[in-house]
Structures are given as structure tokens and as C-alpha cells.
Design a protein around this motif. Structure first.
Motif, PDB file in Angstrom:
ATOM      1  N   GLU A  31      -7.347  -4.713  -4.666  1.00  0.00           N
ATOM      2  CA  GLU A  31      -6.114  -5.382  -5.064  1.00  0.00           C
ATOM      3  C   GLU A  31      -5.649  -6.374  -3.991  1.00  0.00           C
ATOM      4  OE1 GLU A  31      -4.781  -5.252  -7.915  1.00  0.00           O
ATOM      5  OE2 GLU A  31      -5.509  -3.417  -8.859  1.00  0.00           O
ATOM      6  N   PHE A  32      -5.805  -6.012  -2.723  1.00  0.00           N
ATOM      7  CA  PHE A  32      -5.471  -6.959  -1.653  1.00  0.00           C
ATOM      8  C   PHE A  32      -6.474  -8.116  -1.629  1.00  0.00           C
ATOM      9  CE2 PHE A  32      -2.995  -3.427   0.250  1.00  0.00           C
ATOM     10  CZ  PHE A  32      -1.825  -4.123   0.521  1.00  0.00           C
ATOM     11  N   SER A  52       1.199  -9.292  -9.464  1.00  0.00           N
ATOM     12  CA  SER A  52       0.225  -8.199  -9.459  1.00  0.00           C
ATOM     13  C   SER A  52       0.861  -6.973 -10.086  1.00  0.00           C
ATOM     14  CB  SER A  52      -0.211  -7.880  -8.022  1.00  0.00           C
ATOM     15  OG  SER A  52      -0.929  -6.653  -7.961  1.00  0.00           O
ATOM     16  N   ASP A  53       0.044  -6.140 -10.759  1.00  0.00           N
ATOM     17  CA  ASP A  53       0.589  -4.912 -11.328  1.00  0.00           C
ATOM     18  C   ASP A  53       0.458  -3.726 -10.369  1.00  0.00           C
ATOM     19  OD1 ASP A  53      -2.073  -3.920 -11.603  1.00  0.00           O
ATOM     20  OD2 ASP A  53      -2.266  -4.936 -13.523  1.00  0.00           O
ATOM     21  N   ASN A  54       0.093  -4.013  -9.107  1.00  0.00           N
ATOM     22  CA  ASN A  54       0.000  -2.953  -8.103  1.00  0.00           C
ATOM     23  C   ASN A  54       1.243  -2.988  -7.215  1.00  0.00           C
ATOM     24  OD1 ASN A  54      -0.773  -1.703  -5.408  1.00  0.00           O
ATOM     25  ND2 ASN A  54      -2.563  -1.186  -6.639  1.00  0.00           N
ATOM     26  N   ALA A  55       2.113  -2.006  -7.369  1.00  0.00           N
ATOM     27  CA  ALA A  55       3.389  -1.987  -6.648  1.00  0.00           C
ATOM     28  C   ALA A  55       3.196  -1.854  -5.143  1.00  0.00           C
ATOM     29  CB  ALA A  55       4.264  -0.848  -7.160  1.00  0.00           C
ATOM     30  N   THR A  56       2.187  -1.092  -4.721  1.00  0.00           N
ATOM     31  CA  THR A  56       1.947  -0.917  -3.288  1.00  0.00           C
ATOM     32  C   THR A  56       1.605  -2.241  -2.622  1.00  0.00           C
ATOM     33  OG1 THR A  56       1.184   1.361  -3.596  1.00  0.00           O
ATOM     34  CG2 THR A  56       0.513   0.248  -1.574  1.00  0.00           C
ATOM     35  N   VAL A  57       0.760  -3.022  -3.272  1.00  0.00           N
ATOM     36  CA  VAL A  57       0.364  -4.323  -2.735  1.00  0.00           C
ATOM     37  C   VAL A  57       1.581  -5.240  -2.614  1.00  0.00           C
ATOM     38  CG1 VAL A  57      -0.939  -6.436  -3.225  1.00  0.00           C
ATOM     39  CG2 VAL A  57      -2.033  -4.204  -3.496  1.00  0.00           C
ATOM     40  N   VAL A  58       2.356  -5.342  -3.675  1.00  0.00           N
ATOM     41  CA  VAL A  58       3.509  -6.251  -3.675  1.00  0.00           C
ATOM     42  C   VAL A  58       4.550  -5.811  -2.658  1.00  0.00           C
ATOM     43  CG1 VAL A  58       5.414  -7.140  -5.071  1.00  0.00           C
ATOM     44  CG2 VAL A  58       3.118  -6.973  -6.058  1.00  0.00           C
ATOM     45  N   ASP A  59       4.854  -4.514  -2.628  1.00  0.00           N
ATOM     46  CA  ASP A  59       5.849  -4.020  -1.665  1.00  0.00           C
ATOM     47  C   ASP A  59       5.378  -4.237  -0.229  1.00  0.00           C
ATOM     48  OD1 ASP A  59       7.494  -3.268  -3.704  1.00  0.00           O
ATOM     49  OD2 ASP A  59       6.975  -1.139  -3.633  1.00  0.00           O
ATOM     50  N   THR A  60       4.083  -4.062   0.002  1.00  0.00           N
ATOM     51  CA  THR A  60       3.542  -4.292   1.343  1.00  0.00           C
ATOM     52  C   THR A  60       3.706  -5.750   1.748  1.00  0.00           C
ATOM     53  OG1 THR A  60       1.900  -2.514   1.140  1.00  0.00           O
ATOM     54  CG2 THR A  60       1.464  -4.232   2.770  1.00  0.00           C
TER      55      THR A  60
END
Length: 236
Positions: A148-149, A171-179
Motif C-alpha cells: 500500500e505504501f 487510498s482505502d488503507n487507513a493506516t497508510v493515510v493516517d501515517t
């Protein structure tokens, strides 16, 4: 009255969801749907090849998906928005056009159950929803989060090559966006190289936003990423 077993396993929608997932699981005809029976006979009912997911891991992933859907729909009703007659998904679960002068980039990564590589998908659209760029990229990675990154970094490189200046990366990946938005107390160490590259690239645009969206709003990028799993080289 519908039972939990029927809702989660037996009804037509549940059967379609299980079959359409990466598990490609289909409840045998003539058998009653039962969570206890499914878990007890896990190895017989579901073949997961080289990557053995336990029943707990599969249901945890399902819980994550439900939590995302619930949080989005709760936000939708909290703001007093009403669904349009005949619409299947609330408005915030569908792709939205960017503001004039901005380009919206959707990206996603796909990783098959067997550890044979992965795929990235990127689509760039303007304020009229017209596709300016779309690509499927087969790459080799074995960690979903790193994928994802990776696709975000690839997205920014493509945007620079296209000489875009104002971009919104979804992006639909919350961890990536929040990071990337500095909203997590700690960073995933294994992704530090990607994170540093992404921030460096983002600073080269006049404006660059990272936005979390639902899987439903990211369907085109998801499809492109899945397509990449069957490709030998990048296609535009």
C-alpha cells in the motif's frame, strides 16, 4: 426471524461475498450454514494453499471491513444526509470529483493468497471524472502494508512525470493515510523507506493531500491492482 448463521453465511448476499473474496469459498449445496460447523471443519471446507489463515484471522479481517463500513454510515447519518431512492451505497462511499484545478489519484495494492508477488493499480481523473492515466503494475512484495505504501510512492512518481501540480491521493488503507498525515503515535518501522520517499515527493507538488476512502469508492484502482496479478509487465 433470521439467525446470525443465515445472515453471515447462508443468505444469497453472504454467499456471494464469501465466494467473491480472496478465499473463493462456496458453501456446499444442501448443507446448512453454521459458524461452529464451519470453524470445526475449516481445513476440509476451505483450501488456503501456502498461506494458512486461521478462522480467527479471516473473521478479524471481516470485522475490520464491517468497522470501516459502520463508521462511514454512522458519519453519514450523523450529518443528517439522506440516501437517494434506489441508491445502493451512501454518497460518501462512491467516488467524488475533485475541485476545479485539482487531479484526484486513486491507488490500491493487491496481494494474492499464495506468496507469488503482488500488483499495484493507479488511476488519475480530473474534475469532470475523465480518466487521464490508468496503470496496472506487477511487482514483488509479500507484505500488504508495504504494498500500500509502494503504490502511493508509485502514484506520486507518475504524477510528477505527468507534470501535475495540485493532487489528491486517495487510498482505502487507513493506516497508510493516517501515517502520511502524521496522525499515528508511531510509524511502521518496516515502511520507513517508503514513508520518507513519499514525503519527499509530496513536497515537490504545490498541493498534495492524502485522503482515506472506502473500498467502494476505490473500486477502479482495486480492479487495476487485481489485473496486475496476471501481468508480466506494467501496462498503461
Amino acid at each position: 426471524m433470521e439467525t446470525n448463521d443465515h445472515i453471515l453465511l447462508g443468505c444469497p448476499f453472504a454467499r456471494a461475498a464469501w465466494f467473491g473474496s480472496n478465499l473463493s469459498f462456496s458453501m456446499p449445496d444442501g448443507e446448512s450454514a453454521s459458524l461452529p460447523t464451519m470453524i470445526q471443519n475449516w481445513d476440509k471446507m476451505i483450501s488456503l494453499s501456502k498461506q494458512n489463515w486461521s478462522p480467527e484471522e479471516v473473521f478479524l479481517r471481516a470485522q475490520w471491513a464491517f468497522d470501516e463500513y459502520y463508521s462511514l454510515t454512522r458519519h453519514h447519518h450523523h450529518h443528517g444526509e439522506e440516501s437517494q431512492p434506489g441508491s445502493i451505497l451512501p454518497p460518501q462511499l462512491t467516488w467524488k470529483q475533485p475541485e476545479i484545478g485539482h487531479m484526484k489519484i486513486n491507488c490500491d495494492a493487491a496481494l494474492p493468497l499464495e506468496p507469488t508477488g503482488g500488483g499495484l493499480g493507479v488511476v488519475i481523473r480530473n474534475q469532470r471524472g475523465e480518466i487521464l492515466w490508468a496503470t496496472s503494475i506487477p511487482v514483488s512484495f509479500f507484505d500488504a502494508l508495504l504494498g500500500e505504501f509502494w503504490v502511493v510512492r508509485s502514484t506520486l512518481i507518475d504524477a510528477k512525470d505527468l507534470e501535475l501540480t495540485h493532487i489528491i491521493v486517495e487510498s482505502d488503507n487507513a493506516t497508510v493515510v493516517d501515517t502520511l498525515n502524521h496522525q499515528l503515535p508511531s510509524l511502521p518501522v518496516r515502511a520507513m523507506g517508503f514513508i520518507q520517499d513519499i514525503h519527499s515527493l509530496a513536497n515537490q507538488f504545490e498541493t498534495c493531500q492524502f485522503v482515506h476512502i472506502s473500498r467502494g469508492a476505490n473500486q477502479v484502482a482495486h480492479t487495476l491492482a487485481r489485473k496486475a496479478l496476471s501481468l508480466a509487465s506494467k501496462t498503461d
